[in-house]
Design an enzyme around this catalytic site. Sequence first.
Site, PDB file in Angstrom:
ATOM      1  N   HIS A 222       0.820  -1.039  -0.090  1.00 12.13           N
ATOM      2  CA  HIS A 222       0.189   0.068  -0.042  1.00 12.13           C
ATOM      3  C   HIS A 222       0.933   1.079  -0.148  1.00 12.13           C
ATOM      4  O   HIS A 222       0.681   2.080  -0.857  1.00 12.13           O
ATOM      5  CB  HIS A 222      -1.121   0.093   1.276  1.00 12.13           C
ATOM      6  CG  HIS A 222      -1.597   1.310   1.206  1.00 12.13           C
ATOM      7  ND1 HIS A 222      -2.976   1.151   0.936  1.00 12.13           N
ATOM      8  CD2 HIS A 222      -1.463   2.524   1.771  1.00 12.13           C
ATOM      9  CE1 HIS A 222      -3.627   2.464   1.479  1.00 12.13           C
ATOM     10  NE2 HIS A 222      -2.529   3.172   1.808  1.00 12.13           N
ATOM     11  N   GLU A 223       1.931   1.245   0.901  1.00 12.23           N
ATOM     12  CA  GLU A 223       2.629   2.430   1.043  1.00 12.23           C
ATOM     13  C   GLU A 223       3.734   2.717  -0.354  1.00 12.23           C
ATOM     14  O   GLU A 223       4.097   3.462  -0.929  1.00 12.23           O
ATOM     15  CB  GLU A 223       3.615   2.357   2.239  1.00 12.23           C
ATOM     16  CG  GLU A 223       2.781   2.407   3.719  1.00 12.23           C
ATOM     17  CD  GLU A 223       2.001   3.774   3.524  1.00 12.23           C
ATOM     18  OE1 GLU A 223       2.159   4.719   3.026  1.00 12.23           O
ATOM     19  OE2 GLU A 223       0.806   3.705   4.280  1.00 12.23           O
TER      20      GLU A 223
ATOM     21  N   HIS B 126       1.944   3.968  -2.942  1.00 11.72           N
ATOM     22  CA  HIS B 126       1.905   5.676  -2.900  1.00 11.72           C
ATOM     23  C   HIS B 126       3.111   6.257  -3.377  1.00 11.72           C
ATOM     24  O   HIS B 126       3.284   7.129  -4.091  1.00 11.72           O
ATOM     25  CB  HIS B 126       1.740   5.877  -1.522  1.00 11.72           C
ATOM     26  CG  HIS B 126       0.406   5.833  -0.848  1.00 11.72           C
ATOM     27  ND1 HIS B 126      -0.647   6.324  -1.439  1.00 11.72           N
ATOM     28  CD2 HIS B 126       0.035   5.335   0.304  1.00 11.72           C
ATOM     29  CE1 HIS B 126      -1.739   6.018  -0.946  1.00 11.72           C
ATOM     30  NE2 HIS B 126      -1.586   5.541   0.139  1.00 11.72           N
TER      31      HIS B 126
END
Length: 237
Positions: free
Chosen positions: A29-30, A33
């Site tokens: 998820h990170e 980003h």
Amino acid sequence: MYIPDFDLAQTLRLLTVSAIPLLLSIILHEVAHGLAARRLGDPTAGMLGRLTLNPLPHIDPLGLICFVLTSLWGGIVFGWAKPVPINPRFFRRPARDMMLVALAGPGCNFLLALLFALCTAGIALISPEFLLSFLFREAPQPSGVIMPFLAQMCLQGIIINICLAWFNLLPIPPLDGSRVVSYFLPMRAALSYGRLENYGFVILLVLLVSGVLNTVLEPLVRGSLDLLLSMILRPVL
């Protein structure tokens, strides 16, 4: 992740099968980003070593504790990692690009949920009884250790990623959903809205303790889970 009745032994088993998909899901998820930001011109995450699958730079102790506590509590389970540093000064269109970077995280989780669902379908094709024993308690319990563990891990991977995606899409600063809302607000309203970030954790804590968070997220998670499982698993069951 929905846990209808508290059972310490069952909860510990869930934590065991959830550990790998949880770490993978939060880290990716990170990283999503950071990759989206780099694609849009911001090299900050890469320069600071955050575009890595090594969990150590990503782990947030408070987010990890929150995951464990909500697992023991029951209901919607969530946690978080250290946010990837983003510098909007590198973006050509900061408001739009921040929205796109924000959407990359939940989008990655939805894709991971689909991937875990495909893996679950593969297990069901090889040994349907493993999946049936998990979905339907009256079904005979399969023998062995590895296949039941993999089946449960994949199913928890689906649930975890759906939970993470919808949780992060909540319009509460600093969650990803707030970046999307900010893009559509007038500048002055967006600035005022962004100031809520100082109180974001307190707001989330109040919503969690009051049960509002579970009430909002549970239908979204259950609906998404039912839809995904029916699409992926119906042809093989």
